[in-house]
Design a protein around this motif. Structure first.
Motif, PDB file in Angstrom:
ATOM      1  N   CYS A  20       0.813  -1.196   0.000  1.00  7.81           N
ATOM      2  CA  CYS A  20       0.000   0.000   0.000  1.00  7.81           C
ATOM      3  C   CYS A  20       0.848   1.249   0.000  1.00  7.81           C
ATOM      4  O   CYS A  20       1.838   1.329   0.671  1.00  7.81           O
ATOM      5  CB  CYS A  20      -0.861  -0.020   1.250  1.00  7.81           C
ATOM      6  SG  CYS A  20      -2.531   0.349   0.888  1.00  7.81           S
ATOM      7  N   GLY A  21       0.463   2.217  -0.741  1.00  8.16           N
ATOM      8  CA  GLY A  21       0.894   3.589  -0.607  1.00  8.16           C
ATOM      9  C   GLY A  21      -0.385   4.344  -0.749  1.00  8.16           C
ATOM     10  O   GLY A  21      -1.245   3.891  -1.497  1.00  8.16           O
ATOM     11  N   HIS A  22      -0.508   5.454  -0.069  1.00  5.43           N
ATOM     12  CA  HIS A  22      -1.685   6.297  -0.258  1.00  5.43           C
ATOM     13  C   HIS A  22      -2.965   5.485  -0.364  1.00  5.43           C
ATOM     14  O   HIS A  22      -3.574   5.394  -1.406  1.00  5.43           O
ATOM     15  CB  HIS A  22      -1.514   7.177  -1.484  1.00  5.43           C
ATOM     16  CG  HIS A  22      -0.690   6.546  -2.560  1.00  5.43           C
ATOM     17  ND1 HIS A  22      -1.150   5.525  -3.314  1.00  5.43           N
ATOM     18  CD2 HIS A  22       0.583   6.761  -2.942  1.00  5.43           C
ATOM     19  CE1 HIS A  22      -0.205   5.149  -4.145  1.00  5.43           C
ATOM     20  NE2 HIS A  22       0.848   5.876  -3.941  1.00  5.43           N
ATOM     21  N   THR A  23      -3.336   4.822   0.703  1.00  2.19           N
ATOM     22  CA  THR A  23      -4.485   3.935   0.652  1.00  2.19           C
ATOM     23  C   THR A  23      -5.749   4.588   1.149  1.00  2.19           C
ATOM     24  O   THR A  23      -5.726   5.493   1.943  1.00  2.19           O
ATOM     25  CB  THR A  23      -4.255   2.702   1.529  1.00  2.19           C
ATOM     26  OG1 THR A  23      -4.150   3.140   2.864  1.00  2.19           O
ATOM     27  CG2 THR A  23      -3.028   1.963   1.118  1.00  2.19           C
ATOM     28  N   ASN A 161       2.533   6.678 -13.055  1.00  6.04           N
ATOM     29  CA  ASN A 161       1.638   7.631 -12.391  1.00  6.04           C
ATOM     30  C   ASN A 161       2.001   7.765 -10.914  1.00  6.04           C
ATOM     31  O   ASN A 161       1.970   8.858 -10.361  1.00  6.04           O
ATOM     32  CB  ASN A 161       0.182   7.162 -12.539  1.00  6.04           C
ATOM     33  CG  ASN A 161      -0.820   8.260 -12.233  1.00  6.04           C
ATOM     34  OD1 ASN A 161      -0.517   9.441 -12.387  1.00  6.04           O
ATOM     35  ND2 ASN A 161      -1.999   7.861 -11.811  1.00  6.04           N
ATOM     36  N   ASP A 162       2.324   6.637 -10.295  1.00  7.71           N
ATOM     37  CA  ASP A 162       2.581   6.579  -8.856  1.00  7.71           C
ATOM     38  C   ASP A 162       4.070   6.802  -8.595  1.00  7.71           C
ATOM     39  O   ASP A 162       4.842   5.854  -8.516  1.00  7.71           O
ATOM     40  CB  ASP A 162       2.132   5.216  -8.326  1.00  7.71           C
ATOM     41  CG  ASP A 162       2.190   5.126  -6.816  1.00  7.71           C
ATOM     42  OD1 ASP A 162       2.644   6.086  -6.171  1.00  7.71           O
ATOM     43  OD2 ASP A 162       1.793   4.077  -6.278  1.00  7.71           O
ATOM     44  N   GLY A 163       4.445   8.035  -8.482  1.00  5.09           N
ATOM     45  CA  GLY A 163       5.854   8.375  -8.222  1.00  5.09           C
ATOM     46  C   GLY A 163       6.444   9.257  -9.304  1.00  5.09           C
ATOM     47  O   GLY A 163       6.956  10.342  -9.028  1.00  5.09           O
ATOM     48  N   ALA A 194      11.087   6.927   0.115  1.00  2.00           N
ATOM     49  CA  ALA A 194      10.612   5.839   0.992  1.00  2.00           C
ATOM     50  C   ALA A 194       9.187   6.071   1.475  1.00  2.00           C
ATOM     51  O   ALA A 194       8.865   5.865   2.627  1.00  2.00           O
ATOM     52  CB  ALA A 194      11.553   5.659   2.186  1.00  2.00           C
ATOM     53  N   GLU A 195       8.359   6.537   0.551  1.00  2.00           N
ATOM     54  CA  GLU A 195       6.932   6.670   0.869  1.00  2.00           C
ATOM     55  C   GLU A 195       6.260   5.310   0.856  1.00  2.00           C
ATOM     56  O   GLU A 195       5.389   5.012   1.659  1.00  2.00           O
ATOM     57  CB  GLU A 195       6.247   7.589  -0.146  1.00  2.00           C
ATOM     58  CG  GLU A 195       4.770   7.852   0.138  1.00  2.00           C
ATOM     59  CD  GLU A 195       3.804   6.983  -0.651  1.00  2.00           C
ATOM     60  OE1 GLU A 195       2.607   7.133  -0.479  1.00  2.00           O
ATOM     61  OE2 GLU A 195       4.249   6.126  -1.443  1.00  2.00           O
ATOM     62  N   GLU A 196       6.662   4.498  -0.100  1.00  2.00           N
ATOM     63  CA  GLU A 196       5.977   3.218  -0.307  1.00  2.00           C
ATOM     64  C   GLU A 196       6.284   2.231   0.825  1.00  2.00           C
ATOM     65  O   GLU A 196       7.357   2.269   1.422  1.00  2.00           O
ATOM     66  CB  GLU A 196       6.413   2.609  -1.642  1.00  2.00           C
ATOM     67  CG  GLU A 196       6.036   3.455  -2.858  1.00  2.00           C
ATOM     68  CD  GLU A 196       4.571   3.318  -3.250  1.00  2.00           C
ATOM     69  OE1 GLU A 196       3.808   2.689  -2.491  1.00  2.00           O
ATOM     70  OE2 GLU A 196       4.203   3.851  -4.309  1.00  2.00           O
ATOM     71  N   ALA A 197       5.327   1.348   1.054  1.00  2.00           N
ATOM     72  CA  ALA A 197       5.522   0.314   2.066  1.00  2.00           C
ATOM     73  C   ALA A 197       6.594  -0.673   1.611  1.00  2.00           C
ATOM     74  O   ALA A 197       6.796  -0.879   0.422  1.00  2.00           O
ATOM     75  CB  ALA A 197       4.207  -0.415   2.313  1.00  2.00           C
ATOM     76  N   PHE A 308      -5.123  -0.015 -12.258  1.00  2.00           N
ATOM     77  CA  PHE A 308      -3.710   0.074 -12.677  1.00  2.00           C
ATOM     78  C   PHE A 308      -2.759   0.347 -11.506  1.00  2.00           C
ATOM     79  O   PHE A 308      -1.554   0.225 -11.644  1.00  2.00           O
ATOM     80  CB  PHE A 308      -3.525   1.197 -13.709  1.00  2.00           C
ATOM     81  CG  PHE A 308      -4.317   1.001 -14.977  1.00  2.00           C
ATOM     82  CD1 PHE A 308      -4.431  -0.245 -15.565  1.00  2.00           C
ATOM     83  CD2 PHE A 308      -4.943   2.083 -15.584  1.00  2.00           C
ATOM     84  CE1 PHE A 308      -5.163  -0.419 -16.742  1.00  2.00           C
ATOM     85  CE2 PHE A 308      -5.679   1.923 -16.757  1.00  2.00           C
ATOM     86  CZ  PHE A 308      -5.782   0.663 -17.331  1.00  2.00           C
ATOM     87  N   TRP A 309      -3.339   0.759 -10.380  1.00  9.65           N
ATOM     88  CA  TRP A 309      -2.511   1.154  -9.228  1.00  9.65           C
ATOM     89  C   TRP A 309      -1.690  -0.033  -8.712  1.00  9.65           C
ATOM     90  O   TRP A 309      -2.209  -1.116  -8.513  1.00  9.65           O
ATOM     91  CB  TRP A 309      -3.419   1.686  -8.120  1.00  9.65           C
ATOM     92  CG  TRP A 309      -2.744   1.985  -6.823  1.00  9.65           C
ATOM     93  CD1 TRP A 309      -1.737   2.870  -6.603  1.00  9.65           C
ATOM     94  CD2 TRP A 309      -3.042   1.410  -5.553  1.00  9.65           C
ATOM     95  NE1 TRP A 309      -1.391   2.887  -5.280  1.00  9.65           N
ATOM     96  CE2 TRP A 309      -2.172   2.008  -4.610  1.00  9.65           C
ATOM     97  CE3 TRP A 309      -3.967   0.456  -5.123  1.00  9.65           C
ATOM     98  CZ2 TRP A 309      -2.200   1.662  -3.253  1.00  9.65           C
ATOM     99  CZ3 TRP A 309      -3.990   0.120  -3.777  1.00  9.65           C
ATOM    100  CH2 TRP A 309      -3.117   0.716  -2.852  1.00  9.65           C
ATOM    101  N   HIS A 310      -0.400   0.194  -8.522  1.00 11.74           N
ATOM    102  CA  HIS A 310       0.508  -0.833  -8.010  1.00 11.74           C
ATOM    103  C   HIS A 310       0.469  -2.107  -8.857  1.00 11.74           C
ATOM    104  O   HIS A 310       0.460  -3.224  -8.317  1.00 11.74           O
ATOM    105  CB  HIS A 310       0.222  -1.151  -6.538  1.00 11.74           C
ATOM    106  CG  HIS A 310       0.732  -0.088  -5.609  1.00 11.74           C
ATOM    107  ND1 HIS A 310       0.660  -0.174  -4.238  1.00 11.74           N
ATOM    108  CD2 HIS A 310       1.356   1.095  -5.859  1.00 11.74           C
ATOM    109  CE1 HIS A 310       1.193   0.899  -3.695  1.00 11.74           C
ATOM    110  NE2 HIS A 310       1.609   1.700  -4.660  1.00 11.74           N
ATOM    111  N   THR A 311       0.430  -1.912 -10.164  1.00 11.87           N
ATOM    112  CA  THR A 311       0.551  -3.043 -11.080  1.00 11.87           C
ATOM    113  C   THR A 311       1.504  -2.652 -12.205  1.00 11.87           C
ATOM    114  O   THR A 311       1.751  -1.464 -12.434  1.00 11.87           O
ATOM    115  CB  THR A 311      -0.799  -3.421 -11.732  1.00 11.87           C
ATOM    116  OG1 THR A 311      -1.130  -2.425 -12.722  1.00 11.87           O
ATOM    117  CG2 THR A 311      -1.915  -3.542 -10.713  1.00 11.87           C
TER     118      THR A 311
END
Ligand SMILES: [Zn+2]
Length: 347
Positions: A20-23, A161-163, A194-197, A308-311
């Motif tokens: 998870c990031g930004h959940t 998109n994420d980052g 280091a935002e992401e888990a 698409f998030w985290h894929t």
């Protein structure tokens, strides 16, 4: 806000590969999509500020509207993505650090470097802050994380998109701020790390396993007296989606979100903002906890149902220069409003 265990299990099949990031709580997303209000997270109409929100006095609309070169921001996003996966501790992560620094040469840059003890070991963390001084006493922070999800490090996941999108946008915002004396508050651009888990959130609670960089920065600025000077913290995350729908985050500061909506409305972009409300766990939380007014600008509907998030499908073809331009111009217009709102609401 932690994800309830029962929901965690229910979502496990969908999220098996994800950390998870930004959940947002999945049930709350579904309820929000169904138009149901959440306890404590009123589904506020744009014309109806929350009862407790202060009355805002916006300055008259004057001067040229802010500019963002969406094509140039898109080019930065492509260049960042080209490095590939950029998880903490990797050689490609270091390349992105160098890439960001190379675009900030000549700017006033602070490096916040430390070692984080995570659930999967110790890692070097590098927050990068570019400072654009203003005449007014106070600081406005614009932030974006630039690391990619660690549990997906051995996949083709590249976090376009994420980052990448928001980090690229901040580089373009730096272009717009550079070399122009500011009458308003100082603006500090923060590329936080280091935002992401480090582990999938099916294994570890997100908030106990993430936000390492921005938490360190919040603690540091609290210790050195910077924190009280911060007037507003605007976070950008997942803002490159060509189908741009920025959510209203119920963990953010309502009056600051109203400033953002006023900025969007003045630019004719209001239809891209705040159609639904979600509780987001994102980089702003350490500053929310310390009483800093925060607004998380995040589109957590990336593909149908955020598919698409985290894929590995989070690729550059899903983004558009127009979305980067919309978000960037709204952030700059928000700064312009804040610069001219006297006094700002109390924290
Ligand atoms: Zn993420």
């Amino acid at each position: 806000m932690s994800r309830p265990q029962s929901l965690l299990i229910a979502a496990a099949s969908l999220l098996a590969l994800l950390a998870c990031g930004h959940t947002a709580n999945q049930a709350q997303i579904q309820q929000a999509q169904a138009g149901k209000a959440q306890p404590g997270t009123a589904q506020r109409d744009k014309a109806q500020p929350a009862a407790a929100a202060p009355v805002l006095h916006f300055p008259p609309d004057s001067g040229p509207p802010p500019a963002i070169d969406g094509a140039r921001a898109m080019q930065y996003a492509k260049e960042i993505v080209k490095f590939g996966p950029r998880p903490l501790g990797s050689a490609k992560h270091k390349k992105v650090e160098d890439y960001l620094a190379s675009h900030l040469r000549g700017d006033q840059v602070e490096d916040d470097v430390f070692t984080a003890s995570t659930n999967v070991g110790k890692f070097p963390v590098h927050n990068i802050i570019a400072k654009f001084p203003g005449a007014k006493d106070g600081i406005i922070i614009l932030a974006s994380h630039y690391d990619t999800n660690y549990p997906l490090r051995n996949t083709s996941y590249i976090g376009a998109n994420d980052g990448a999108s928001s980090s690229a946008l901040l580089l373009e915002i730096a272009n717009q701020l550079r070399g122009k004396p500011r009458d308003g508050y100082s603006v500090w651009l923060v590329w936080d790390d280091a935002e992401e888990a480090m582990k999938p959130d099916t294994e570890v609670d997100f908030m106990s396993d993430s936000l390492y960089g921005i938490t360190h920065l919040a603690e540091k600025w609290q210790a050195d007296g910077t924190l009280p000077k911060i007037k507003a913290f605007l976070l950008a995350d997942m803002i490159g989606d060509s189908d741009l729908n920025i959510d209203r985050d119920s963990n953010s500061t309502p009056w600051l979100q109203d400033v953002v909506l006023e900025a969007a409305t003045r630019l004719g972009y209001q239809s891209h903002f705040f159609a639904r409300t979600l509780p987001m766990e994102d980089d702003h939380i350490p500053f929310v906890k310390r009483g800093v007014p925060c607004a998380d600008l995040i589109d957590f509907d990336y593909g149908y149902n955020n598919v698409f998030w985290h894929t590995p499908q989070d690729t550059i073809d899903k983004l558009s220069p127009a979305s980067l331009e919309i978000t960037g111009r709204v952030m700059l217009e928000s700064i312009r409003l804040l610069d001219n709102m006297t006094p700002l609401p109390p924290k």
